[in-house]
Scaffold this motif. Structure first.
Motif, PDB file in Angstrom:
ATOM      1  N   LYS A   1      -5.951  31.792 -36.312  1.00  0.00           N
ATOM      2  CA  LYS A   1      -5.650  33.337 -35.763  1.00  0.00           C
ATOM      3  C   LYS A   1      -6.416  33.410 -34.463  1.00  0.00           C
ATOM      4  O   LYS A   1      -6.874  34.660 -33.993  1.00  0.00           O
ATOM      5  CB  LYS A   1      -6.424  34.294 -36.921  1.00  0.00           C
ATOM      6  CG  LYS A   1      -5.613  34.294 -38.165  1.00  0.00           C
ATOM      7  CD  LYS A   1      -6.346  35.187 -39.456  1.00  0.00           C
ATOM      8  CE  LYS A   1      -5.628  34.992 -40.675  1.00  0.00           C
ATOM      9  NZ  LYS A   1      -6.488  35.720 -41.623  1.00  0.00           N
TER      10      LYS A   1
ATOM     11  N   THR B   1      -4.939  36.205 -32.370  1.00  0.00           N
ATOM     12  CA  THR B   1      -5.326  37.736 -32.803  1.00  0.00           C
ATOM     13  C   THR B   1      -6.786  37.988 -32.397  1.00  0.00           C
ATOM     14  O   THR B   1      -7.070  38.894 -31.749  1.00  0.00           O
ATOM     15  CB  THR B   1      -5.112  37.789 -34.393  1.00  0.00           C
ATOM     16  OG1 THR B   1      -3.735  37.478 -34.475  1.00  0.00           O
ATOM     17  CG2 THR B   1      -5.364  39.054 -35.092  1.00  0.00           C
ATOM     18  N   PHE B   2      -7.700  36.950 -32.524  1.00  0.00           N
ATOM     19  CA  PHE B   2      -9.046  37.417 -32.271  1.00  0.00           C
ATOM     20  C   PHE B   2      -9.132  37.501 -30.633  1.00  0.00           C
ATOM     21  O   PHE B   2     -10.010  38.389 -29.980  1.00  0.00           O
ATOM     22  CB  PHE B   2      -9.915  36.379 -32.915  1.00  0.00           C
ATOM     23  CG  PHE B   2     -10.383  36.568 -34.193  1.00  0.00           C
ATOM     24  CD1 PHE B   2     -11.156  37.429 -34.763  1.00  0.00           C
ATOM     25  CD2 PHE B   2      -9.680  35.678 -35.128  1.00  0.00           C
ATOM     26  CE1 PHE B   2     -11.365  37.751 -35.909  1.00  0.00           C
ATOM     27  CE2 PHE B   2     -10.199  35.672 -36.566  1.00  0.00           C
ATOM     28  CZ  PHE B   2     -10.822  36.757 -36.874  1.00  0.00           C
TER      29      PHE B   2
ATOM     30  N   PHE C   1      -6.974  38.833 -28.657  1.00  0.00           N
ATOM     31  CA  PHE C   1      -6.709  40.188 -28.471  1.00  0.00           C
ATOM     32  C   PHE C   1      -7.577  40.987 -28.645  1.00  0.00           C
ATOM     33  O   PHE C   1      -7.714  42.097 -28.172  1.00  0.00           O
ATOM     34  CB  PHE C   1      -5.118  40.142 -29.196  1.00  0.00           C
ATOM     35  CG  PHE C   1      -4.513  41.716 -28.899  1.00  0.00           C
ATOM     36  CD1 PHE C   1      -3.775  42.021 -27.866  1.00  0.00           C
ATOM     37  CD2 PHE C   1      -4.759  42.656 -29.972  1.00  0.00           C
ATOM     38  CE1 PHE C   1      -3.320  43.372 -27.732  1.00  0.00           C
ATOM     39  CE2 PHE C   1      -4.192  43.888 -29.706  1.00  0.00           C
ATOM     40  CZ  PHE C   1      -3.404  44.041 -28.591  1.00  0.00           C
ATOM     41  N   LEU C   2      -8.262  40.933 -29.969  1.00  0.00           N
ATOM     42  CA  LEU C   2      -9.204  41.931 -30.301  1.00  0.00           C
ATOM     43  C   LEU C   2     -10.506  41.994 -29.505  1.00  0.00           C
ATOM     44  O   LEU C   2     -11.107  42.862 -29.546  1.00  0.00           O
ATOM     45  CB  LEU C   2      -9.375  41.646 -31.852  1.00  0.00           C
ATOM     46  CG  LEU C   2      -8.206  41.979 -32.839  1.00  0.00           C
ATOM     47  CD1 LEU C   2      -8.546  41.417 -34.202  1.00  0.00           C
ATOM     48  CD2 LEU C   2      -7.682  43.524 -32.534  1.00  0.00           C
ATOM     49  N   ALA C   3     -10.623  40.763 -28.837  1.00  0.00           N
ATOM     50  CA  ALA C   3     -11.901  40.702 -27.806  1.00  0.00           C
ATOM     51  C   ALA C   3     -11.392  41.048 -26.412  1.00  0.00           C
ATOM     52  O   ALA C   3     -11.284  40.363 -25.536  1.00  0.00           O
ATOM     53  CB  ALA C   3     -12.516  39.330 -27.971  1.00  0.00           C
ATOM     54  N   ASN C   4     -10.784  42.419 -26.420  1.00  0.00           N
ATOM     55  CA  ASN C   4     -10.383  42.694 -24.984  1.00  0.00           C
ATOM     56  C   ASN C   4      -9.342  41.935 -24.453  1.00  0.00           C
ATOM     57  O   ASN C   4      -9.304  41.653 -23.069  1.00  0.00           O
ATOM     58  CB  ASN C   4     -11.398  43.078 -23.966  1.00  0.00           C
ATOM     59  CG  ASN C   4     -12.542  44.065 -24.506  1.00  0.00           C
ATOM     60  OD1 ASN C   4     -12.067  45.132 -25.066  1.00  0.00           O
ATOM     61  ND2 ASN C   4     -13.807  44.021 -24.767  1.00  0.00           N
ATOM     62  N   GLU C   5      -8.350  41.319 -25.170  1.00  0.00           N
ATOM     63  CA  GLU C   5      -7.235  40.574 -24.524  1.00  0.00           C
ATOM     64  C   GLU C   5      -8.036  39.200 -23.781  1.00  0.00           C
ATOM     65  O   GLU C   5      -7.476  39.002 -22.795  1.00  0.00           O
ATOM     66  CB  GLU C   5      -6.347  41.268 -23.768  1.00  0.00           C
ATOM     67  CG  GLU C   5      -5.633  42.266 -24.657  1.00  0.00           C
ATOM     68  CD  GLU C   5      -4.492  42.891 -23.811  1.00  0.00           C
ATOM     69  OE1 GLU C   5      -3.942  42.246 -23.211  1.00  0.00           O
ATOM     70  OE2 GLU C   5      -4.169  43.998 -24.258  1.00  0.00           O
TER      71      GLU C   5
END
Length: 77
Positions: A11, A14-15, A17-21
């Motif tokens: 993932k 996904t990670f 993206f969640l880390a400010n892209e």
């Protein structure tokens, strides 16, 4: 299944993206590998070493099993 295909999924996208892209290049610099290595791991063309897997998980402050999963019955497309 082809010889080079992996049963390990991840993932990372996904990670990131969640880390400010976060870009693949940024992650690669933090892990100490090339952007191409991150791309290959993320696209399941290459399985990371344990050390790289743990580094990736640590960067996102999650467990290895939050990022990576293994299913020997999974057949990658």
């Amino acid at each position: 299944m082809k010889k080079n295909e992996s049963h390990i999924s991840n993932k990372i996208r996904t990670f990131r993206f969640l880390a400010n892209e976060m870009s693949q290049k940024e992650l690669a610099l933090m892990v100490g590998v090339t952007r191409q290595t991150i791309n290959a791991i993320e696209s399941c063309k290459y399985s990371p070493s344990l050390e790289v897997a743990f580094k990736i998980a640590a960067i996102f402050e999650v467990t290895v099993t939050d990022v990576f999963s293994y299913d020997p019955t999974d057949t990658p497309e």
